[in-house]
Design an enzyme around this catalytic site. Structure first.
Site, PDB file in Angstrom:
ATOM      1  CG  ASP A  26      -1.936   1.103   1.260  1.00  0.00           C
ATOM      2  OD1 ASP A  26      -2.186   1.692   0.190  1.00  0.00           O
ATOM      3  OD2 ASP A  26      -2.484   1.384   2.337  1.00  0.00           O
TER       4      ASP A  26
ATOM      5  CB  CYS B 272      -3.604   0.380  -2.183  1.00  0.00           C
ATOM      6  SG  CYS B 272      -3.739   2.075  -2.771  1.00  0.00           S
ATOM      7  CG  ASN B 273      -9.984   0.521  -2.375  1.00  0.00           C
ATOM      8  OD1 ASN B 273      -9.681   0.564  -1.184  1.00  0.00           O
ATOM      9  ND2 ASN B 273     -10.957  -0.247  -2.830  1.00  0.00           N
ATOM     10  CB  THR B 274      -5.354   4.489  -5.383  1.00  0.00           C
ATOM     11  OG1 THR B 274      -6.288   5.307  -4.672  1.00  0.00           O
ATOM     12  CG2 THR B 274      -4.728   5.304  -6.503  1.00  0.00           C
TER      13      THR B 274
ATOM     14  CB  CYS C 249     -10.163   4.436   1.144  1.00  0.00           C
ATOM     15  SG  CYS C 249      -8.434   4.803   1.578  1.00  0.00           S
TER      16      CYS C 249
ATOM     17  CG  HIS D  70      -5.520   4.701   4.747  1.00  0.00           C
ATOM     18  ND1 HIS D  70      -5.045   4.271   3.531  1.00  0.00           N
ATOM     19  CD2 HIS D  70      -4.439   5.172   5.434  1.00  0.00           C
ATOM     20  CE1 HIS D  70      -3.744   4.458   3.484  1.00  0.00           C
ATOM     21  NE2 HIS D  70      -3.350   5.008   4.619  1.00  0.00           N
TER      22      HIS D  70
END
Length: 302
Positions: free
Chosen positions: A7, A70-72, A177, A179
């Protein structure tokens, strides 16, 4: 068994805790990019380049699977990561738990970074899995950064702002997300203060952890055995179709801070932390969260 997670920052803690719950004996390699985070505002090309560097650092430790927590990075870099690392190293991406939220019935909201909110990727998931549901996309500016820095004031401010944009009739919220799963209880409290009933929070940590273990098992499975879809968990696990309900206290279920799961199996897996490719300790802000404290407590035992 060794599982790596990557991430931009400490968002990988939720998935790392889920792996600990499912497989206490697994060694973990946590690889992140503290000098380059957050990845959300970066261009797709930049995200891909940085994700490849972080993944290569993890791959040097010869894991059996790599979780892109990590979605991004999953949106922009997953094809490049798989092209370089598979089939030698299975790569598991993170998919927002839109499908189980839609299956639950009733309207729901998706909390995500401003870059992801309204993106073709997220709109495509809504079209594919929730076309007939009432979906509200809620941007959460600053929340991932606040969680990364364990800034309680900034977390509460960002969560309150997102709660204010969440319709009162929603019955579930997708945490888009990684996080956000670390502050699930704060999110639940903010929604309750807004007058919403008991809202189900859908995260992805448990699903990707289960998928990583299946991918590892599938490598030795007989020909013709099909693995589950990206981010899926079996219905028998009680965790829905894509994603897992976040526990009420926002912590990893089944693994108390003692490092001994409720099954009685002690946690024996080791922990390696890579910050910008260099072995290090977990960043200080990670210890603000139960998942980070668990990982440190277990690693100190060994």
């Amino acid at each position: 068994m060794k599982i790596a997670l990557m991430d931009s920052g400490i968002g990988l803690l939720a998935a790392a805790g889920a792996v600990r719950r499912l497989c206490p004996e697994a060694d973990l390699v946590l690889s992140s990019d503290p000098d380059g985070m957050p990845w959300g505002p970066r261009s797709p090309r930049d995200v891909t380049e940085r994700a490849l560097v972080v993944a290569r650092a993890a791959a040097q430790h010869r894991p059996d699977a790599l979780i892109v927590a990590c979605n991004t990075a999953s949106v922009h870099a997953l094809p490049a990561l798989r092209a370089e690392l598979e089939p030698r190293l299975p790569v598991i991406g993170t998919v927002p738990a839109i499908k189980p939220a839609a299956a639950g019935g009733g309207p729901f909201a998706i909390w995500a970074t401003p870059a992801t909110t309204g993106s073709p990727y997220q709109r495509g998931l809504i079209r594919d899995f929730a076309a007939n549901a009432g979906v509200t996309e809620v941007p959460c500016p600053g929340l991932a950064d606040a969680v990364e820095n364990a800034d309680e004031t900034a977390i509460d401010r960002a969560v309150a702002a997102a709660a204010g944009l969440t319709p009162r009739d929603v019955r579930a919220v997708v945490l888009g997300c990684t996080h956000y799963e670390l502050v699930a209880e704060r999110i639940r409290t903010a929604l309750r203060l807004r007058g919403l009933p008991a809202v189900v929070l859908h995260g992805s940590a448990g699903a990707v952890a289960a998928q990583a273990l299946r991918r590892i098992d599938a490598r030795s499975a007989p020909a013709g055995v099909e693995e589950g879809g990206e981010g899926l968990v079996p219905a028998s696990a009680g965790q829905g179709a894509t994603g897992v309900n976040v526990p009420l206290n926002g912590q990893v279920t089944g693994v108390p801070v003692t490092g001994v799961p409720v099954t009685g199996v002690p946690v024996t897996g080791r922990l390696t932390v890579l910050l910008g490719g260099r072995e290090s300790a977990l960043p200080g802000p990670a210890l603000a969260y139960a998942e980070g404290r668990l990982l440190v407590a277990v690693s100190q035992v060994h």
